[in-house]
Design a protein around this motif. Sequence first.
Motif: not given
Lengths: 249, 297
Positions: A55-75
Amino acid sequence: MRPIRQEEIQVASALLTATSLKVRYGAVEAVRGIDFEIRAGEIVAFLGANGAGKSSTLNALVGLVALASGKVVFDGHEITNGKPETLVSAGLTLSPEGRRIFPTLSVADNLRMGAYSVVSKQKVAEAWERVFELFPILYERRNQLSGTLSGGQQQMLAVGRALMSGPRLLLLDEPSLGLAPKIVEQIFELIVRLREHEVTMAIVEQNVAMCLEVADRGYVMASGRIVFQGNASELKSTTFLQDAYLGGN
Amino acid sequence: MDFFVQQTLNAIALGGTYALLALGLAVVFSIMKLINFAHGELMTSAGYVLMYCGLHGVPFALSVALAILTSTVLAVLMERVAFRSVRNASGATMLITSFAVATVLQVLFQNLISSRSQPVLLPNFLSESVTVAGFVIGNNKIVAIVATVVMLGFLDWFMKYQKHGIAMRAAAEDFAVARLMGIRANTVIAGAFALSGLLAGVAAVLWVSQRASVDPLMGFTPVLKAFIAAILGGLGSLRGAVAGGFMLGFIEIYLAAFLPPDMQEFRDPIGLGIVVLLLLLRPNGLIPSPGLGAVKA
Ligand SMILES: Nc1ncnc2c1ncn2[C@@H]1O[C@H](COP(=O)(O)OP(=O)(O)OP(=O)(O)O)[C@@H](O)[C@H]1O
Ligand SMILES: [Mg+2]
């Protein structure tokens, strides 16, 4: 259900790419640097025991929880730590764990809120039509307070509400949680139908067997890490999956 | 009988004003979990606008519009300047912030305007009365009741049928999920403050039209009452706030009217005693807000 079409997956480009994602709650490291991708047209499963960090992973993708680090690219656009309210209009949304419908709003108002971000009147009309076609029961119950729906109907409302925004990538967090076996089957049938509507999906599930019936590929998580990845048939035969559930944390 | 009808109209008028104020507190609380004690200063600001407009001979309808506009804008400013930075802080932090805002505004009113009560010029028709079916009714009471009904009707329509009103209710139930739908936190919260300012402005006009004066602490008592009303109704519940407001209005007016003279000095303790009793019977308020801060049995 629909067989995996490997060749289709190979040519499809990544709709979402996540690189070294980390999520932290104070001292708790819920996600410890994971990489994955979701390609257009796929159904991708995220499996693992309670507390594995799904859940933490999915929530981080949509910005519901903050990422401590990492990068997300969508489209093709970087959306790392994007705000949830802006991601939905980009085509990314989540149907959260526990359904979280708005109980004192009517079924229709819940759906209306799902389309909050959609500007085009025509698109909204199409979304109503599509959701009511997928879920005739929601049309029947449209004026009812959603808190009075059964668990299965609430889950359908949660998915329907997410579909109202016309997402290209829909994240589903435990859509079968707490539902009777017959209803679970309906939910998975629905997931297959959604793919026909060109919705790419990532699904977190406890119901591994059902999930692997519909998924093309999957990732197995344990203690915040991805411990195995592969296509559905590989996942069915791997011992990592049992280990991940039994070993847990 | 005549007396009873008279007092009932008074109770509706006073209860309506409490209801509008309690509703303003509840709208903000339901979304932000903030009890805004500076709500009273929104009222006071509208009162001073009425005073200045009266001094400068501004037509009454225009001064009412300006007064309501002022409290609405001030409410939005308050959120932007003071409450946005503590939005995710604890309830105690937000409460203290609202006390600070209230105090700062009171001091500004005292130093920039006057620490004493100022008369407000009101049009004559407000102090006149009409005779309906043999009952003499003050115009100001009629105006108060009509304005309350119109405002409550407007709010009900807005919250039930308008996209932004429904979004406010959605955000009050589950803010995180509301954001997932694209409902912007800033928009919803600013909207809630604007509504609360609007309601405080209307309440201020009604309050001043019964008293024809304004002072720096004018908003304190009615907002304290509105706070009691909001709790009586069920904190965070909009319908509860309205019910609590009217209930409190009726309790106060009927006690003042029907309590024997030698007991009148105990009127307030008796009134609050009734409130406490009602809360003992219904700990979550008359119309509890679903799930929100409910006392578990
Ligand atoms: N808001 C939070 N605050 C603190 N810790 C949290 C929070 N949310 C999750 N955690 C912790 O982070 C870890 C991962 O939780 P997460 O909910 O992501 O797991 P999950 O794989 O979805 O589990 P489940 O199958 O139970 O839903 C767990 O140890 C959990 O206790
Ligand atoms: Mg979970």
